[in-house]
Design a protein around this motif. Structure first.
Motif, mmCIF file in Angstrom:
data_model
loop_
_atom_site.group_PDB
_atom_site.id
_atom_site.type_symbol
_atom_site.label_atom_id
_atom_site.label_comp_id
_atom_site.label_asym_id
_atom_site.label_seq_id
_atom_site.Cartn_x
_atom_site.Cartn_y
_atom_site.Cartn_z
ATOM 1 N N ARG A 135 0.840 -1.215 0.000
ATOM 2 C CA ARG A 135 0.000 0.000 0.000
ATOM 3 C C ARG A 135 0.867 1.253 0.000
ATOM 4 N NH1 ARG A 135 -3.208 -2.846 3.720
ATOM 5 N NH2 ARG A 135 -2.318 -1.677 5.443
ATOM 6 N N TRP A 136 1.952 1.240 0.751
ATOM 7 C CA TRP A 136 2.824 2.417 0.818
ATOM 8 C C TRP A 136 3.687 2.556 -0.433
ATOM 9 C CZ3 TRP A 136 2.152 6.270 3.989
ATOM 10 C CH2 TRP A 136 1.451 6.057 5.168
ATOM 11 N N GLU A 137 4.134 1.439 -0.970
ATOM 12 C CA GLU A 137 5.024 1.477 -2.132
ATOM 13 C C GLU A 137 4.292 1.812 -3.420
ATOM 14 O OE1 GLU A 137 8.327 1.330 -2.227
ATOM 15 O OE2 GLU A 137 8.407 1.063 -0.056
ATOM 16 N N GLY A 138 3.068 1.314 -3.567
ATOM 17 C CA GLY A 138 2.362 1.482 -4.833
ATOM 18 C C GLY A 138 2.942 0.547 -5.885
ATOM 19 N N PHE A 139 2.266 0.436 -7.008
ATOM 20 C CA PHE A 139 2.688 -0.470 -8.079
ATOM 21 C C PHE A 139 2.990 0.311 -9.338
ATOM 22 C CE2 PHE A 139 1.509 -2.873 -11.905
ATOM 23 C CZ PHE A 139 2.456 -3.879 -11.830
ATOM 24 N N SER A 140 4.083 -0.051 -9.990
ATOM 25 C CA SER A 140 4.423 0.518 -11.293
ATOM 26 C C SER A 140 4.828 -0.626 -12.214
ATOM 27 C CB SER A 140 5.578 1.513 -11.176
ATOM 28 O OG SER A 140 5.930 1.984 -12.462
ATOM 29 N N SER A 141 4.159 -0.738 -13.352
ATOM 30 C CA SER A 141 4.473 -1.809 -14.300
ATOM 31 C C SER A 141 5.702 -1.473 -15.153
ATOM 32 C CB SER A 141 3.278 -2.087 -15.211
ATOM 33 O OG SER A 141 2.974 -0.939 -15.979
ATOM 34 N N THR A 142 6.150 -0.231 -15.098
ATOM 35 C CA THR A 142 7.338 0.176 -15.846
ATOM 36 C C THR A 142 8.398 0.692 -14.876
ATOM 37 O OG1 THR A 142 6.439 2.394 -16.183
ATOM 38 C CG2 THR A 142 6.039 0.786 -17.919
ATOM 39 N N SER A 143 9.651 0.515 -15.253
ATOM 40 C CA SER A 143 10.742 0.938 -14.379
ATOM 41 C C SER A 143 10.739 2.456 -14.228
ATOM 42 C CB SER A 143 12.081 0.448 -14.925
ATOM 43 O OG SER A 143 12.315 0.950 -16.216
ATOM 44 N N PHE A 144 11.230 2.889 -13.078
ATOM 45 C CA PHE A 144 11.329 4.320 -12.780
ATOM 46 C C PHE A 144 12.572 4.564 -11.945
ATOM 47 C CE2 PHE A 144 8.826 2.266 -9.526
ATOM 48 C CZ PHE A 144 9.273 2.821 -8.331
ATOM 49 N N TRP A 145 13.122 5.779 -12.064
ATOM 50 C CA TRP A 145 14.318 6.134 -11.306
ATOM 51 C C TRP A 145 13.895 6.467 -9.880
ATOM 52 C CZ3 TRP A 145 19.078 5.041 -11.808
ATOM 53 C CH2 TRP A 145 20.048 5.723 -11.069
ATOM 54 N N ASP A 146 14.525 5.793 -8.921
ATOM 55 C CA ASP A 146 14.124 5.935 -7.525
ATOM 56 C C ASP A 146 15.352 5.913 -6.625
ATOM 57 O OD1 ASP A 146 12.531 5.955 -5.186
ATOM 58 O OD2 ASP A 146 12.396 3.771 -5.176
ATOM 59 N N HIS A 147 15.801 7.049 -6.204
ATOM 60 C CA HIS A 147 16.912 7.175 -5.257
ATOM 61 C C HIS A 147 18.116 6.303 -5.627
ATOM 62 C CE1 HIS A 147 18.800 8.431 -1.587
ATOM 63 N NE2 HIS A 147 19.034 7.167 -1.272
#
Length: 93
Positions: free
Chosen positions: A13-25
Protein backbone atom coordinates in the motif's frame (compact mmCIF):
# COMPACT_ATOMS: atom_id res chain seq x y z
CA UNK A 1 10.86 -14.17 11.14
CA UNK A 2 7.92 -14.97 8.90
CA UNK A 3 6.68 -12.65 6.13
CA UNK A 4 2.97 -12.38 6.87
CA UNK A 5 0.25 -11.51 4.37
CA UNK A 6 -0.39 -8.44 6.56
CA UNK A 7 3.21 -7.26 6.08
CA UNK A 8 3.07 -7.78 2.32
CA UNK A 9 -0.19 -5.85 1.95
CA UNK A 10 0.90 -3.08 4.34
CA UNK A 11 4.15 -2.38 2.49
CA UNK A 12 2.52 -2.72 -0.94
CA UNK A 13 0.00 0.00 0.00
CA UNK A 14 2.82 2.42 0.82
CA UNK A 15 5.02 1.48 -2.13
CA UNK A 16 2.36 1.48 -4.83
CA UNK A 17 2.69 -0.47 -8.08
CA UNK A 18 4.42 0.52 -11.29
CA UNK A 19 4.47 -1.81 -14.30
CA UNK A 20 7.34 0.18 -15.85
CA UNK A 21 10.74 0.94 -14.38
CA UNK A 22 11.33 4.32 -12.78
CA UNK A 23 14.32 6.13 -11.31
CA UNK A 24 14.12 5.93 -7.52
CA UNK A 25 16.91 7.17 -5.26
CA UNK A 26 20.06 6.06 -7.08
CA UNK A 27 18.56 2.99 -8.80
CA UNK A 28 15.92 1.84 -11.26
CA UNK A 29 12.90 0.33 -9.52
CA UNK A 30 9.76 -1.47 -10.68
CA UNK A 31 6.67 -3.19 -9.33
CA UNK A 32 6.55 -2.53 -5.59
CA UNK A 33 9.98 -0.91 -5.45
CA UNK A 34 12.28 -3.82 -6.30
CA UNK A 35 15.46 -3.28 -8.33
CA UNK A 36 15.10 -3.03 -12.07
CA UNK A 37 16.81 -1.65 -15.15
CA UNK A 38 15.85 1.17 -17.46
CA UNK A 39 12.98 0.31 -19.80
CA UNK A 40 11.85 -2.87 -18.01
CA UNK A 41 8.16 -3.77 -17.83
CA UNK A 42 6.57 -6.21 -15.40
CA UNK A 43 3.24 -7.86 -14.60
CA UNK A 44 1.65 -7.50 -11.19
CA UNK A 45 2.14 -11.23 -10.58
CA UNK A 46 5.88 -11.05 -11.29
CA UNK A 47 6.17 -7.88 -9.22
CA UNK A 48 4.58 -9.62 -6.23
CA UNK A 49 6.87 -12.64 -6.62
CA UNK A 50 9.96 -10.42 -6.67
CA UNK A 51 8.64 -8.36 -3.77
CA UNK A 52 8.02 -11.45 -1.61
CA UNK A 53 11.50 -12.79 -2.44
CA UNK A 54 13.11 -9.52 -1.35
CA UNK A 55 11.04 -9.40 1.84
CA UNK A 56 12.06 -12.98 2.66
CA UNK A 57 15.70 -11.92 2.45
CA UNK A 58 15.08 -9.02 4.81
CA UNK A 59 13.17 -11.29 7.19
CA UNK A 60 16.15 -13.67 7.32
CA UNK A 61 18.53 -10.80 7.96
CA UNK A 62 16.34 -9.45 10.75
CA UNK A 63 15.88 -12.88 12.34
CA UNK A 64 19.64 -13.18 12.71
CA UNK A 65 19.76 -9.90 14.65
CA UNK A 66 16.66 -10.00 16.85
CA UNK A 67 16.80 -11.10 20.46
CA UNK A 68 13.01 -11.47 20.72
CA UNK A 69 10.15 -12.94 18.72
CA UNK A 70 8.18 -10.04 17.25
CA UNK A 71 4.40 -9.93 17.10
CA UNK A 72 2.84 -9.78 13.64
CA UNK A 73 2.54 -5.99 13.95
CA UNK A 74 6.13 -5.61 15.13
CA UNK A 75 7.37 -7.85 12.31
CA UNK A 76 5.41 -5.79 9.79
CA UNK A 77 6.96 -2.56 11.11
CA UNK A 78 10.47 -4.05 11.11
CA UNK A 79 10.10 -5.42 7.57
CA UNK A 80 8.76 -2.09 6.33
CA UNK A 81 11.72 -0.25 7.86
CA UNK A 82 14.23 -2.81 6.55
CA UNK A 83 12.72 -2.64 3.05
CA UNK A 84 13.29 1.10 2.96
CA UNK A 85 16.47 1.44 5.04
CA UNK A 86 18.14 -1.94 4.78
CA UNK A 87 18.64 -4.32 7.67
CA UNK A 88 21.72 -2.46 8.89
CA UNK A 89 19.73 0.78 8.76
CA UNK A 90 17.61 -0.35 11.69
CA UNK A 91 20.26 -2.06 13.79
CA UNK A 92 20.54 -0.87 17.37
CA UNK A 93 23.59 1.19 18.29
Amino acid sequence: MRVSAEAVEFIKRWEGFSSTSFWDHKQWSIGYGTRSHEGEEITEEEAERRFRDVLSGYASGLSNRLTFTPTTSEATALLSAAYNLGVSGISPI
